[in-house]
Design an enzyme around this catalytic site. Structure first.
Site, mmCIF file in Angstrom:
data_model
loop_
_atom_site.group_PDB
_atom_site.id
_atom_site.type_symbol
_atom_site.label_atom_id
_atom_site.label_comp_id
_atom_site.label_asym_id
_atom_site.label_seq_id
_atom_site.Cartn_x
_atom_site.Cartn_y
_atom_site.Cartn_z
ATOM 1 N N GLU A 46 0.781 -1.201 0.067
ATOM 2 C CA GLU A 46 -0.155 -0.084 0.046
ATOM 3 C C GLU A 46 0.656 1.184 -0.002
ATOM 4 O OE1 GLU A 46 -2.111 -2.800 2.801
ATOM 5 O OE2 GLU A 46 -0.096 -2.778 2.131
ATOM 6 N N CYS A 69 -2.834 -3.170 7.465
ATOM 7 C CA CYS A 69 -2.547 -3.310 8.719
ATOM 8 C C CYS A 69 -2.720 -2.233 9.694
ATOM 9 C CB CYS A 69 -0.854 -3.772 8.998
ATOM 10 S SG CYS A 69 0.180 -2.402 8.331
ATOM 11 N N ALA A 148 10.592 -37.532 -6.040
ATOM 12 C CA ALA A 148 10.751 -37.619 -7.443
ATOM 13 C C ALA A 148 10.797 -39.184 -7.444
ATOM 14 C CB ALA A 148 11.956 -37.013 -7.897
ATOM 15 N N SER A 162 19.970 -42.906 -6.923
ATOM 16 C CA SER A 162 18.819 -42.163 -7.333
ATOM 17 C C SER A 162 19.176 -41.189 -8.532
ATOM 18 C CB SER A 162 18.058 -41.536 -6.014
ATOM 19 O OG SER A 162 19.075 -40.700 -5.492
ATOM 20 N N TRP A 164 19.834 -39.768 -12.187
ATOM 21 C CA TRP A 164 18.712 -38.872 -11.957
ATOM 22 C C TRP A 164 17.613 -39.591 -12.379
ATOM 23 C CZ3 TRP A 164 19.708 -34.627 -9.099
ATOM 24 C CH2 TRP A 164 20.683 -34.120 -9.097
ATOM 25 N N ARG A 178 13.015 -24.380 -3.962
ATOM 26 C CA ARG A 178 13.664 -24.036 -3.187
ATOM 27 C C ARG A 178 13.869 -22.613 -3.061
ATOM 28 N NH1 ARG A 178 18.777 -28.155 -4.118
ATOM 29 N NH2 ARG A 178 17.707 -29.942 -3.783
ATOM 30 N N GLU A 287 12.319 -32.840 1.370
ATOM 31 C CA GLU A 287 12.850 -33.525 0.107
ATOM 32 C C GLU A 287 13.132 -35.018 0.245
ATOM 33 O OE1 GLU A 287 15.146 -31.561 -2.833
ATOM 34 O OE2 GLU A 287 14.729 -29.501 -2.309
ATOM 35 N N GLY A 289 14.345 -38.569 2.805
ATOM 36 C CA GLY A 289 14.017 -39.558 1.934
ATOM 37 C C GLY A 289 12.622 -40.188 2.213
ATOM 38 N N SER A 295 7.468 -40.365 8.162
ATOM 39 C CA SER A 295 7.323 -39.531 9.481
ATOM 40 C C SER A 295 6.600 -38.443 9.424
ATOM 41 C CB SER A 295 8.800 -39.043 9.822
ATOM 42 O OG SER A 295 9.516 -40.548 10.265
#
Length: 358
Positions: A46, A69, A148, A162, A164, A178, A287, A289, A295
Site C-alpha cells: 500500500e 495493517c 521424485a 537415485s 537422476w 527452493r 525433500e 527420503g 514420518s
C-alpha cells in the site's frame, strides 16, 4: 484484484515472515499506480502504491489482496497512510488471518469514513498466502513434501542409487521451489548417501535454510552442507543425548544445532516445527527420503505435495518406494489427497495437491 495478486507474487520467497501483498490504485477508471511488498522490513504494498500515486491518490480507490495493517510491526501501520492520502474506497481480497489484528484495519478505515468492500477473489487471495495463513494462525511452518520417482513409485534402486530419476526441466523447477521457501529439509540418510548441498542454483535465486534430521548426530564434519559458503544457515536437528563435543565442532563450521525430544526413536517433528516457527521459518520443503516422508505423513504434518514422476519403471522387491513406514491394515487408512493437478516437464509428470487429514 487480479492485478494485485499478480504483483504480490513478485515477492515470492522474499517477504517471509510477512505475507505476499500487492496493491493497485485506480482513479477515474484507470490504474494510476501500483506496488508490492518486496521484502520484510521494506515498505508494504500500500505504501509503495501511495508513494507512486502522490497527490493523485486523493479520492482514488485502493485494491489490495490482504487487509491493510493497523499495527506497528517492522514498519508503521498502512491504515494511517491510506487515511492521510485521502483514499475514498478500499477493496480488500481477504481479512488479515492474524488472530491478534484480525479486522482492525478494516474497522479503522471505516471509522474514518472510508468505504471498504471485503471478499473479492477471496479464494485466490487465500491460496496466494497459504503459507502465511498457516504460520500466523498455528505458529508453525507450512510443510511441502517433494518427491521424485519412477512411474512405478520408486525413488531409488536397492543400492541407493537415485541420480537422476527425473529430467533437467524437473530439477530446475525444484530449484525454483527452493528459492520460494524458507527452508529445505532432508534426513541424515540423504546426507550420508548423496552429500548434497541443497541450494537453489539458478540465476537470481536465494538459498534456503538447510535442515538436517540427524537423531544420533552422525553427520560427517566434511559434509558439504557444513562447508558451504552461503548466506543461509544449516540447522542440524538431533536428540538430547548428542555429543556436546560434536555439537561444538559443528558450530565452529557455522552449523546451528537444535536438540529435540525423541519420539519412537526419531526426532519429535511436532516439537521441531514449533522451534522452527519461533525462528520465523514459515515454510519447509521436505525433500527426502522415504523414511522422512513417512514420518511427516504419520504425524499429519504435510500440507501440500509435489510428486514428480519420470517415464521409467524400476521394479524390484528391494528398490526404495516413495513412502516408507509401516504397512496399513485397511484402505480406510489410506491418506486422501485433494485438488490434485497435473503438469508436464518434458516427459516428466508433476502431480501437485493438498493432503486431506480431516
Amino acid at each position: 484484484m487480479k492485478r494485485a495478486i499478480r504483483l504480490a507474487k513478485r515477492g515470492q520467497g522474499r517477504t517471509s515472515p510477512n505475507p505476499l501483498v500487492g496493491a493497485v490504485i485506480v482513479k477515474d477508471g484507470r490504474i494510476i499506480s501500483e506496488g508490492y511488498h518486496k521484502k520484510a522490513g521494506m515498505p508494504h504494498a500500500e505504501i509503495e502504491a501511495l508513494r507512486a500515486a502522490g497527490e493523485g491518490a486523493k479520492g482514488a480507490d485502493l485494491y489490495v489482496n490482504l487487509e491493510p495493517c493497523n499495527h506497528f510491526g517492522r514498519t508503521p501501520p498502512c491504515t494511517k497512510a491510506i487515511i492521510e492520502a485521502g483514499i475514498s474506497r478500499v477493496f480488500v481480497g481477504m481479512r488479515d488471518p492474524n488472530p491478534h489484528v484480525k479486522g482492525g484495519g478494516i474497522e479503522c478505515l471505516n471509522s474514518h469514513g472510508i468505504k471498504v468492500e471485503v471478499g473479492i477473489l477471496e479464494e485466490e487471495c487465500r491460496r496466494l498466502n497459504e503459507v502465511f495463513i498457516k504460520y500466523i494462525t498455528k505458529n508453525i511452518p507450512f510443510v511441502i513434501l517433494k518427491l521424485a520417482a519412477s512411474l512405478d513409485g520408486k525413488i531409488a534402486l536397492a543400492n541407493g542409487e537415485s541420480k537422476w530419476i527425473t529430467n533437467e526441466q524437473s530439477r530446475r523447477f525444484v530449484h525454483r521451489l527452493r528459492d520460494r521457501v524458507d527452508a529445505v529439509l532432508v534426513g541424515i540418510g540423504t546426507v550420508l548417501k548423496d552429500d548434497p548441498i541443497l541450494t537453489a542454483r539458478l540465476p537470481g535465486t536465494k538459498d534456503p535454510i538447510r535442515v538436517i534430521l540427524d537423531t544420533h548426530l552422525r553427520i560427517p564434519l566434511t559434509a558439504r552442507v557444513l562447508n558451504l559458503e552461503s548466506a543461509a544457515k544449516t540447522i542440524i536437528v538431533t536428540g538430547p543425548e548428542a555429543s556436546v563435543e560434536k555439537i561444538k565442532k559443528i558450530e565452529k563450521r557455522g552449523g546451528y544445532v537444535i536438540q529435540t525430544k525423541i519420539k519412537n526413536g526419531l526426532i519429535d517433528l511436532n516439537e521441531l516445527l514449533l522451534k522452527l516457527g519461533k525462528m520465523e521459518i514459515t515454510s519447509i520443503l521436505v525433500e527426502g527420503g522415504s523414511k522422512v516422508a513417512a514420518s511427516f505423513l504419520k504425524e499429519k504434518l504435510v500440507d501440500k505435495f509435489y510428486f514428480f514422476y519420470a517415464p521409467k519403471i524400476i521394479g524390484g522387491n528391494h528398490s526404495i518406494s516413495m513412502i516408507g513406514g509401516n504397512d496399513i491394515a485397511s484402505m480406510k487408512e489410506a491418506i486422501p489427497l485433494r485438488e490434485v493437478k497435473l503438469r508436464r516437464f518434458g516427459e516428466d509428470i508433476l502431480a501437485t495437491g493438498y493432503v486431506n487429514f480431516s
